[in-house]
Motif scaffolding. Structure first.
Motif, PDB file in Angstrom:
ATOM      1  N   UNK A 178       0.847  -1.203   0.000  1.00 53.81           N
ATOM      2  CA  UNK A 178       0.000   0.000   0.000  1.00 53.81           C
ATOM      3  C   UNK A 178       0.876   1.244   0.000  1.00 53.81           C
ATOM      4  N   UNK A 179       1.940   1.219   0.788  1.00 51.31           N
ATOM      5  CA  UNK A 179       2.880   2.333   0.824  1.00 51.31           C
ATOM      6  C   UNK A 179       3.718   2.423  -0.446  1.00 51.31           C
ATOM      7  N   UNK A 180       4.335   1.311  -0.836  1.00 44.55           N
ATOM      8  CA  UNK A 180       5.334   1.344  -1.899  1.00 44.55           C
ATOM      9  C   UNK A 180       4.734   1.406  -3.291  1.00 44.55           C
ATOM     10  N   UNK A 181       3.623   0.707  -3.501  1.00 45.47           N
ATOM     11  CA  UNK A 181       3.049   0.648  -4.850  1.00 45.47           C
ATOM     12  C   UNK A 181       1.884   1.622  -5.031  1.00 45.47           C
ATOM     13  N   UNK A 182       0.948   1.627  -4.076  1.00 45.96           N
ATOM     14  CA  UNK A 182      -0.211   2.519  -4.185  1.00 45.96           C
ATOM     15  C   UNK A 182       0.110   3.939  -3.744  1.00 45.96           C
ATOM     16  N   UNK A 183       1.251   4.113  -3.071  1.00 45.53           N
ATOM     17  CA  UNK A 183       1.710   5.436  -2.632  1.00 45.53           C
ATOM     18  C   UNK A 183       0.722   6.097  -1.663  1.00 45.53           C
ATOM     19  N   UNK A 184       0.051   5.273  -0.863  1.00 41.09           N
ATOM     20  CA  UNK A 184      -0.831   5.775   0.181  1.00 41.09           C
ATOM     21  C   UNK A 184      -0.138   5.547   1.518  1.00 41.09           C
ATOM     22  N   UNK A 185       0.125   6.587   2.309  1.00 39.60           N
ATOM     23  CA  UNK A 185       0.769   6.367   3.614  1.00 39.60           C
ATOM     24  C   UNK A 185      -0.101   5.504   4.502  1.00 39.60           C
ATOM     25  N   UNK A 186       0.418   4.365   4.895  1.00 41.70           N
ATOM     26  CA  UNK A 186      -0.384   3.367   5.605  1.00 41.70           C
ATOM     27  C   UNK A 186       0.409   2.798   6.771  1.00 41.70           C
ATOM     28  N   UNK A 187      -0.249   2.691   7.921  1.00 44.70           N
ATOM     29  CA  UNK A 187       0.406   2.145   9.109  1.00 44.70           C
ATOM     30  C   UNK A 187      -0.185   0.776   9.445  1.00 44.70           C
ATOM     31  N   UNK A 188       0.516   0.078  10.305  1.00 38.16           N
ATOM     32  CA  UNK A 188       0.116  -1.256  10.736  1.00 38.16           C
ATOM     33  C   UNK A 188      -0.101  -1.256  12.251  1.00 38.16           C
ATOM     34  N   UNK A 189      -1.324  -1.510  12.674  1.00 41.58           N
ATOM     35  CA  UNK A 189      -1.590  -1.751  14.097  1.00 41.58           C
ATOM     36  C   UNK A 189      -1.469  -3.252  14.295  1.00 41.58           C
ATOM     37  N   UNK A 190      -0.388  -3.669  14.924  1.00 43.49           N
ATOM     38  CA  UNK A 190      -0.060  -5.085  15.037  1.00 43.49           C
ATOM     39  C   UNK A 190       0.632  -5.324  16.372  1.00 43.49           C
ATOM     40  N   UNK A 191       0.383  -6.449  17.021  1.00 38.98           N
ATOM     41  CA  UNK A 191       0.949  -6.657  18.358  1.00 38.98           C
ATOM     42  C   UNK A 191       2.440  -6.915  18.348  1.00 38.98           C
ATOM     43  N   UNK A 192       3.046  -6.597  19.477  1.00 34.70           N
ATOM     44  CA  UNK A 192       4.447  -6.908  19.709  1.00 34.70           C
ATOM     45  C   UNK A 192       4.582  -7.397  21.148  1.00 34.70           C
ATOM     46  N   UNK A 193       5.068  -8.622  21.290  1.00 33.22           N
ATOM     47  CA  UNK A 193       5.286  -9.243  22.596  1.00 33.22           C
ATOM     48  C   UNK A 193       6.791  -9.390  22.802  1.00 33.22           C
ATOM     49  N   UNK A 194       7.442  -8.412  23.412  1.00 32.27           N
ATOM     50  CA  UNK A 194       8.908  -8.454  23.507  1.00 32.27           C
ATOM     51  C   UNK A 194       9.445  -9.591  24.355  1.00 32.27           C
ATOM     52  N   UNK A 195       8.620 -10.152  25.242  1.00 25.29           N
ATOM     53  CA  UNK A 195       9.110 -11.193  26.150  1.00 25.29           C
ATOM     54  C   UNK A 195       8.564 -12.580  25.833  1.00 25.29           C
ATOM     55  N   UNK A 196       7.893 -12.731  24.690  1.00 27.17           N
ATOM     56  CA  UNK A 196       7.312 -14.029  24.327  1.00 27.17           C
ATOM     57  C   UNK A 196       8.326 -14.861  23.550  1.00 27.17           C
ATOM     58  N   UNK A 197       8.696 -16.004  24.094  1.00 28.48           N
ATOM     59  CA  UNK A 197       9.696 -16.856  23.442  1.00 28.48           C
ATOM     60  C   UNK A 197       9.150 -17.520  22.184  1.00 28.48           C
ATOM     61  N   UNK A 198       7.838 -17.801  22.150  1.00 26.65           N
ATOM     62  CA  UNK A 198       7.255 -18.490  21.001  1.00 26.65           C
ATOM     63  C   UNK A 198       7.283 -17.625  19.751  1.00 26.65           C
ATOM     64  N   UNK A 199       6.957 -16.341  19.902  1.00 28.33           N
ATOM     65  CA  UNK A 199       6.952 -15.413  18.779  1.00 28.33           C
ATOM     66  C   UNK A 199       6.751 -13.996  19.294  1.00 28.33           C
ATOM     67  N   UNK A 200       7.379 -13.048  18.653  1.00 23.17           N
ATOM     68  CA  UNK A 200       7.141 -11.647  18.989  1.00 23.17           C
ATOM     69  C   UNK A 200       5.725 -11.216  18.650  1.00 23.17           C
ATOM     70  N   UNK A 201       5.018 -12.013  17.862  1.00 24.41           N
ATOM     71  CA  UNK A 201       3.618 -11.748  17.557  1.00 24.41           C
ATOM     72  C   UNK A 201       2.676 -12.340  18.596  1.00 24.41           C
ATOM     73  N   UNK A 202       3.202 -13.041  19.581  1.00 23.31           N
ATOM     74  CA  UNK A 202       2.371 -13.610  20.635  1.00 23.31           C
ATOM     75  C   UNK A 202       2.327 -15.127  20.604  1.00 23.31           C
ATOM     76  N   UNK A 203       1.836 -15.726  21.677  1.00 15.56           N
ATOM     77  CA  UNK A 203       1.911 -17.183  21.829  1.00 15.56           C
ATOM     78  C   UNK A 203       1.012 -17.984  20.895  1.00 15.56           C
ATOM     79  N   UNK A 204      -0.027 -17.372  20.309  1.00 18.08           N
ATOM     80  CA  UNK A 204      -0.931 -18.137  19.442  1.00 18.08           C
ATOM     81  C   UNK A 204      -0.614 -17.965  17.963  1.00 18.08           C
TER      82      UNK A 204
END
Length: 321
Positions: free
Chosen positions: A264-290
């Motif tokens: 969306x940013x690079x091709x459509x040239x629309x400034x777009x953000x991502x609301x996405x989780x970050x789990x800094x202390x999760x060993x399974x994944x920085x995206x969370x345990x599930x």
């Protein structure tokens, strides 16, 4: 969801001056119970993996829901090639609120399910599909609830809701080759950004909602978002703070992610953000345990998280001039 976080870094704390400059809450009340039901209803079809009956039936349900709330719906269909050469019957679902309005905001989320639980702690589950209650259904659920509220309210600008398909067919961890891995994700968004559903389409900015219903979730400021649309990040994170959800949106950087907002940013040239989780202390994944496990189900969806994200987006939309 998409490729892994690349890095994590600390962010600056807000100043006392920033804390005192606040606007009043605006717009209708987001109903988390309703969003939760929308999430449940998607999961009731089963995993919405590409080329499956559940996928086709859920696409029709999502489109019908947006139509029910008075949206103008476009189905952008395409045959896309997966990482392994599989032809994927993709459908981007685009719903427009006030399609006649020139000034527009873009909200988006992916709606397909990961075909393989390749990050599950049990290797026996690595080729099982993911229900994708959080990683897919939650973002669509928040958008549907916002669409429902807009059907009975008046907003001065147009809003486009795009449900991107084929986001989660990215190269599995067990694949023999990971070459070109980043390009195998977000296929529907890549297609849309190169083939806009309306000639000359643009928007003031876009907000991607990815995994916005998980338990214990916090949304750090993602790196690609900060590179392409730092003002939009500031707008959203300040809105969350204004209405009392600042604890869900810490003003610290999380990492850089390959997700639907990149094309969306690079091709459509629309400034777009991502609301996405970050789990800094999760060993399974920085995206969370599930993340990419068979545990990404309704038992791990938190109405409080849905509420925080949904009300924040309402605040942003109704603060637009």
């Amino acid at each position: 969801m998409t490729a892994m976080l690349l890095l994590a870094c600390g962010g600056s704390k807000k100043t006392s001056t920033e804390q005192t400059v606040q606007a009043m809450p605006v717009g209708p009340a987001f109903i988390a119970d309703s969003a939760y039901r929308f999430c449940e209803q998607q999961c009731a079809f089963g995993p919405r993996i590409m080329n499956s009956e559940a996928h086709e039936r859920c696409a029709q349900w999502i489109a019908d829901k947006f139509r029910q709330y008075g949206m103008d719906v476009t189905l952008q269909q395409a045959s896309l090639k997966g990482y392994d050469g599989t032809q994927l019957k993709s459908t981007n679902i685009i719903a427009a609120y006030k399609p006649q309005q020139k000034e527009r905001i873009l909200l988006c989320a992916h709606w397909d399910s990961r075909p393989w639980a390749d990050n599950d702690p049990d290797e026996a589950n690595h080729r099982r599909p993911v229900m994708a209650a959080n990683d897919g259904a939650s973002g669509v659920a928040v958008m549907l609830e916002i669409a429902r509220l807009l059907a009975t309210d008046t907003l001065g600008i147009g809003v486009d809701f795009i449900c991107f398909d084929a986001e989660d067919w990215g190269t599995p961890q067990w694949a023999e080759s990971q070459q070109g891995d980043a390009d195998t994700w977000a296929l529907g968004a890549q297609y849309w950004a190169s083939n806009l559903h309306r000639e000359g389409y643009t928007a003031r900015y876009g907000i991607l909602l990815d995994m916005v219903g998980g338990q214990g979730t916090r949304f750090f400021q993602e790196g690609v978002s900060m590179t392409y649309a730092p003002d939009v990040v500031k707008r959203v994170w300040n809105a969350a703070e204004t209405i009392g959800y600042g604890s869900f949106f810490p003003k610290s950087e999380g990492g850089m992610i390959t997700d639907d907002h990149l094309p969306v940013n690079e091709r459509a040239k629309i400034p777009c953000i991502d609301i996405i989780p970050y789990y800094p202390d999760c060993q399974a994944s920085s995206f969370g345990p599930t993340w990419h496990t068979v545990s990404d189900d309704m038992q791990h969806i938190d109405k409080g998280t849905l509420q925080a994200v949904g009300q924040t987006i309402i605040q942003v939309l109704f603060s637009e001039p």
